[in-house]
Scaffold this active site. Structure first.
Site, PDB file in Angstrom:
ATOM      1  N   CYS A 170       0.838  -1.205  -0.019  1.00 49.67           N
ATOM      2  CA  CYS A 170       0.014   0.041  -0.063  1.00 49.67           C
ATOM      3  C   CYS A 170       0.842   1.353  -0.059  1.00 49.67           C
ATOM      4  O   CYS A 170       0.594   2.063  -0.741  1.00 49.67           O
ATOM      5  CB  CYS A 170      -0.891  -0.006   1.113  1.00 49.67           C
ATOM      6  SG  CYS A 170      -0.359   0.149   2.844  1.00 49.67           S
ATOM      7  N   HIS A 221      -2.833   1.352   6.882  1.00 48.90           N
ATOM      8  CA  HIS A 221      -3.147   1.100   5.249  1.00 48.90           C
ATOM      9  C   HIS A 221      -3.215   2.493   4.708  1.00 48.90           C
ATOM     10  O   HIS A 221      -3.608   3.374   5.404  1.00 48.90           O
ATOM     11  CB  HIS A 221      -4.515   0.169   5.214  1.00 48.90           C
ATOM     12  CG  HIS A 221      -4.751   0.181   3.796  1.00 48.90           C
ATOM     13  ND1 HIS A 221      -3.834  -0.993   3.014  1.00 48.90           N
ATOM     14  CD2 HIS A 221      -5.513   0.307   2.761  1.00 48.90           C
ATOM     15  CE1 HIS A 221      -4.317  -0.913   2.061  1.00 48.90           C
ATOM     16  NE2 HIS A 221      -5.267  -0.304   1.594  1.00 48.90           N
ATOM     17  N   HIS A 233      -5.746   1.791  -4.295  1.00 50.61           N
ATOM     18  CA  HIS A 233      -4.859   1.114  -3.060  1.00 50.61           C
ATOM     19  C   HIS A 233      -4.303  -0.145  -3.824  1.00 50.61           C
ATOM     20  O   HIS A 233      -5.014  -0.670  -4.446  1.00 50.61           O
ATOM     21  CB  HIS A 233      -5.587   1.338  -1.735  1.00 50.61           C
ATOM     22  CG  HIS A 233      -6.660   0.502  -1.841  1.00 50.61           C
ATOM     23  ND1 HIS A 233      -7.014  -0.342  -0.564  1.00 50.61           N
ATOM     24  CD2 HIS A 233      -7.783   0.136  -2.512  1.00 50.61           C
ATOM     25  CE1 HIS A 233      -7.972  -1.014  -0.530  1.00 50.61           C
ATOM     26  NE2 HIS A 233      -8.345  -1.048  -2.006  1.00 50.61           N
TER      27      HIS A 233
END
Length: 260
Positions: A170, A221, A233
């Site tokens: 990520c 994240h 993402h």
């Protein structure tokens, strides 16, 4: 006769041990673990509704296993450790470790308040509805380049620790996109990236903003807001780089604007 009896007991014990190992390897918590482990501590995952904490191979410099301990589930702790940053970790299985900061003791009053079902998210839903009601903002300048390059990565693989060009995790995706598209040098981890830029309201998002999930100071994240209530993402090993719509079931905790 005694030898045969002892042999049967040893065989049964061995079978129980093997059953325990299989249970430890499973990603879902199972009470059988307690029968073969000396540890009695149990913790409940207290993280983000509808999501879970990453499970790592070890407490120091481990790798993401691709599995997560779901929010609201209870796990037996079979080991504890402190990493070089002073963070506490719990071992919940063979080569399976989670950060202790995202748990509460299972028998504590706080554990009873941990919401497991995603139906009890009224406050989050209200915030999400405000974001949807706001008129979409068009990307301009560097933001447009960020959105374009992020979109070009759709479909690529997720790999822990990767930052392009064929695979990403990520924060690897965000650091790659902002560097190549806008010349902005982001930190390599979510912990570093959340400290950059200016915090903005979720009801005032603009294309190119960074979205973070988890703790506002130590998120797990990150993704890129691309406008129209959507973000890109590097999700999971099974999903790769994808575009999704903001949802009350997986709602960011903070947004950062790093583009002028």
């Amino acid at each position: 006769m005694n030898i045969k009896s002892n042999f049967v007991k040893v065989t049964a014990a061995a079978a129980l041990t093997m059953t325990g190992v299989a249970t430890v390897n499973a990603v879902k918590p199972n009470a059988t673990t307690a029968k073969v482990q000396a540890a009695t501590t149990k913790v409940k995952i207290n993280y983000v509704l509808g999501y879970g904490v990453n499970i790592w191979t070890k407490s120091n410099h481990g790798h993401f296993t691709g599995q997560r301990a779901a929010h609201g589930t209870t796990w037996t702790v079979i080991g504890q450790a402190t990493d070089k940053k002073g963070r506490s970790w719990y071992q919940v299985g063979q080569h399976q470790w989670i950060l202790a900061q995202y748990t509460v003791q299972a028998n504590s009053p706080k554990a009873k308040r941990v919401v497991k079902k995603t139906s009890n998210v009224n406050n989050v839903v209200k915030k999400n509805n405000k974001a949807k009601a706001k008129k979409s903002v068009q990307a301009t300048g560097d933001a447009s380049a960020v959105v374009t390059l992020a979109s070009a990565q759709l479909g690529k693989a997720y790999a822990w620790g990767a930052s392009g060009e064929d695979s990403f995790d990520c924060s690897g995706l965000t650091s790659y996109v902002y560097s190549k598209a806008a010349g902005v040098k982001l930190g390599r981890t979510t912990y570093a990236q959340v400290k950059q830029g200016t915090t903005v309201s979720m009801s005032n998002l603009q294309p190119g903003d960074l979205l973070f999930w988890g703790s506002a100071s130590a998120p797990y994240h990150v993704g890129i807001y691309v406008g129209n209530n959507q973000y890109i993402h590097a999700a999971t090993p099974g999903q790769g780089v994808i575009k999704q719509t903001l949802s009350s079931y997986f709602y960011p905790s903070v947004a950062k604007r790093v583009l002028n």
